[in-house]
Design a protein around this motif. Structure first.
Motif, PDB file in Angstrom:
ATOM      1  N   ALA A  40      39.451  49.400  53.910  1.00  0.00           N
ATOM      2  CA  ALA A  40      38.211  49.364  53.899  1.00  0.00           C
ATOM      3  C   ALA A  40      37.312  48.385  53.148  1.00  0.00           C
ATOM      4  O   ALA A  40      36.659  47.454  53.686  1.00  0.00           O
ATOM      5  N   TYR A  41      37.914  48.462  51.946  1.00  0.00           N
ATOM      6  CA  TYR A  41      37.384  47.212  50.886  1.00  0.00           C
ATOM      7  C   TYR A  41      37.951  45.943  51.355  1.00  0.00           C
ATOM      8  O   TYR A  41      36.994  44.913  51.295  1.00  0.00           O
ATOM      9  N   ASN A  42      39.052  45.493  51.889  1.00  0.00           N
ATOM     10  CA  ASN A  42      39.514  44.360  52.259  1.00  0.00           C
ATOM     11  C   ASN A  42      38.737  43.992  53.715  1.00  0.00           C
ATOM     12  O   ASN A  42      38.517  42.540  53.686  1.00  0.00           O
ATOM     13  N   GLN A  43      38.272  44.609  54.378  1.00  0.00           N
ATOM     14  CA  GLN A  43      37.541  44.677  55.605  1.00  0.00           C
ATOM     15  C   GLN A  43      36.207  43.955  55.126  1.00  0.00           C
ATOM     16  O   GLN A  43      35.436  43.122  55.728  1.00  0.00           O
TER      17      GLN A  43
ATOM     18  N   TYR B 140      43.774  56.774  49.623  1.00  0.00           N
ATOM     19  CA  TYR B 140      43.745  55.536  48.989  1.00  0.00           C
ATOM     20  C   TYR B 140      43.946  54.120  49.733  1.00  0.00           C
ATOM     21  O   TYR B 140      43.261  53.201  49.634  1.00  0.00           O
ATOM     22  N   GLU B 141      44.845  54.170  50.463  1.00  0.00           N
ATOM     23  CA  GLU B 141      45.256  53.147  51.143  1.00  0.00           C
ATOM     24  C   GLU B 141      44.125  52.856  52.473  1.00  0.00           C
ATOM     25  O   GLU B 141      43.722  51.560  52.571  1.00  0.00           O
ATOM     26  N   ALA B 142      43.375  53.933  53.074  1.00  0.00           N
ATOM     27  CA  ALA B 142      42.503  53.581  53.679  1.00  0.00           C
ATOM     28  C   ALA B 142      41.258  53.242  53.211  1.00  0.00           C
ATOM     29  O   ALA B 142      40.748  52.060  53.692  1.00  0.00           O
TER      30      ALA B 142
ATOM     31  N   THR C 166      32.019  49.771  48.139  1.00  0.00           N
ATOM     32  CA  THR C 166      32.837  50.360  49.233  1.00  0.00           C
ATOM     33  C   THR C 166      34.220  50.733  48.510  1.00  0.00           C
ATOM     34  O   THR C 166      34.748  51.834  48.751  1.00  0.00           O
ATOM     35  N   TRP C 167      34.448  49.925  47.346  1.00  0.00           N
ATOM     36  CA  TRP C 167      35.671  50.347  46.486  1.00  0.00           C
ATOM     37  C   TRP C 167      35.469  51.852  45.840  1.00  0.00           C
ATOM     38  O   TRP C 167      36.372  52.456  45.847  1.00  0.00           O
ATOM     39  N   ARG C 168      34.074  52.019  45.381  1.00  0.00           N
ATOM     40  CA  ARG C 168      34.053  52.971  44.345  1.00  0.00           C
ATOM     41  C   ARG C 168      33.661  54.158  45.277  1.00  0.00           C
ATOM     42  O   ARG C 168      34.239  55.312  44.603  1.00  0.00           O
TER      43      ARG C 168
END
Length: 259
Positions: free
Chosen positions: A52-55, A46-48, A104-106
């Motif tokens: 990735a979403y923040n990037q 989840y944290e990864a 990316t989030w989904r």
């Protein structure tokens, strides 16, 4: 502990939604919270996915912040991400700006969720005691988060609102060095609290140190013993249920525009 001396004042009843929205339309007082529950075995993945979403937000130059905290007490397998405070109109622009990262989030975070809740939280400046320019300061290391639900009825709402305004005014007048931020919850599902109180803390030592003077001693110094007693009774009568937990800010999991 400070959390115990102040939690009784943290509930505010819901006002009519239409009036509240109209009054807040042009003010940067609106925040949105997403709280995710993650199974222990899924935390790393989840944290990864969140990183990735923040990037993706960074790659698209999104200008809206998304601060993530981990729940340090209570249900410790929860994460909360909050953006704001902004205006209501900013959230329309935010939806458009972040849309390219929805996939990316989904694909990278959603598969690792047990569930997710989301609410809007509207700052109540007249009911809060915060230092000038707090919005531009670095996030605190810890936050005491207190959820409050009021008893049904308009009378409880009016009594509490009048009292908590007096408490915030007393804190400002006496320059009480302990801060609290009150936000009204809007758009929550069944079981959501009416209001959230956030108390910034620098460390566990800060969290565990009793306020001096205590909240009610500070109020008594401004309004006197008799009026303070009446205020305490009024707040106690307004609150139906409360709960609390501690959050820790995570720089690694947060998105700060331009960084």
């Amino acid at each position: 502990m400070k959390i115990l001396t102040i939690c009784v004042m943290s509930a505010l009843a819901l006002t009519t939604a239409s009036g509240a929205l109209a009054a807040e339309a042009d003010k940067a007082v609106v925040n949105r919270d997403w709280t995710d529950s993650v199974a222990p075995a899924q935390q790393q993945a989840y944290e990864a996915g969140l990183k990735a979403y923040n990037q993706c937000l960074r790659d698209h130059g999104v200008k809206y912040n998304q601060a993530t905290v981990t729940h340090e007490t209570g249900d410790t397998y929860k994460y909360s991400t909050v953006t704001g405070p902004y205006t209501w109109a900013d959230f329309d622009a935010m939806d458009a700006a972040t849309k390219p990262c929805d996939a990316t989030w989904r694909t990278q975070s959603n598969p690792h969720l047990l569930n997710e809740t989301s609410v809007f939280m509207v700052d109540q400046p007249e009911l809060s005691h915060m230092p000038a320019g707090w919005e531009k300061q670095a996030p605190p290391v810890f936050l005491d988060i207190i959820y409050e639900t009021l008893k049904p009825g308009h009378e409880a709402s009016e009594a509490f609102t009048a009292t908590v305004k007096k408490i915030a005014a007393a804190a400002a007048k006496s320059q009480w060095p302990y801060y609290f931020r009150v936000m009204q919850v809007q758009g929550g599902d069944e079981g959501s609290p009416d209001y959230v109180l956030a108390l910034p803390q620098k460390s566990w030592a800060d969290y565990g140190t009793e306020a001096s003077p205590s909240l009610w001693k500070m109020v008594e110094g401004v309004y006197g013993k008799e009026d303070t007693g009446a205020m305490r009774r009024s707040l106690n009568d307004a609150v139906q249920h409360s709960s609390s937990h501690v959050d820790r800010y995570s720089a690694d999991l947060s998105y700060v525009p331009g960084k």
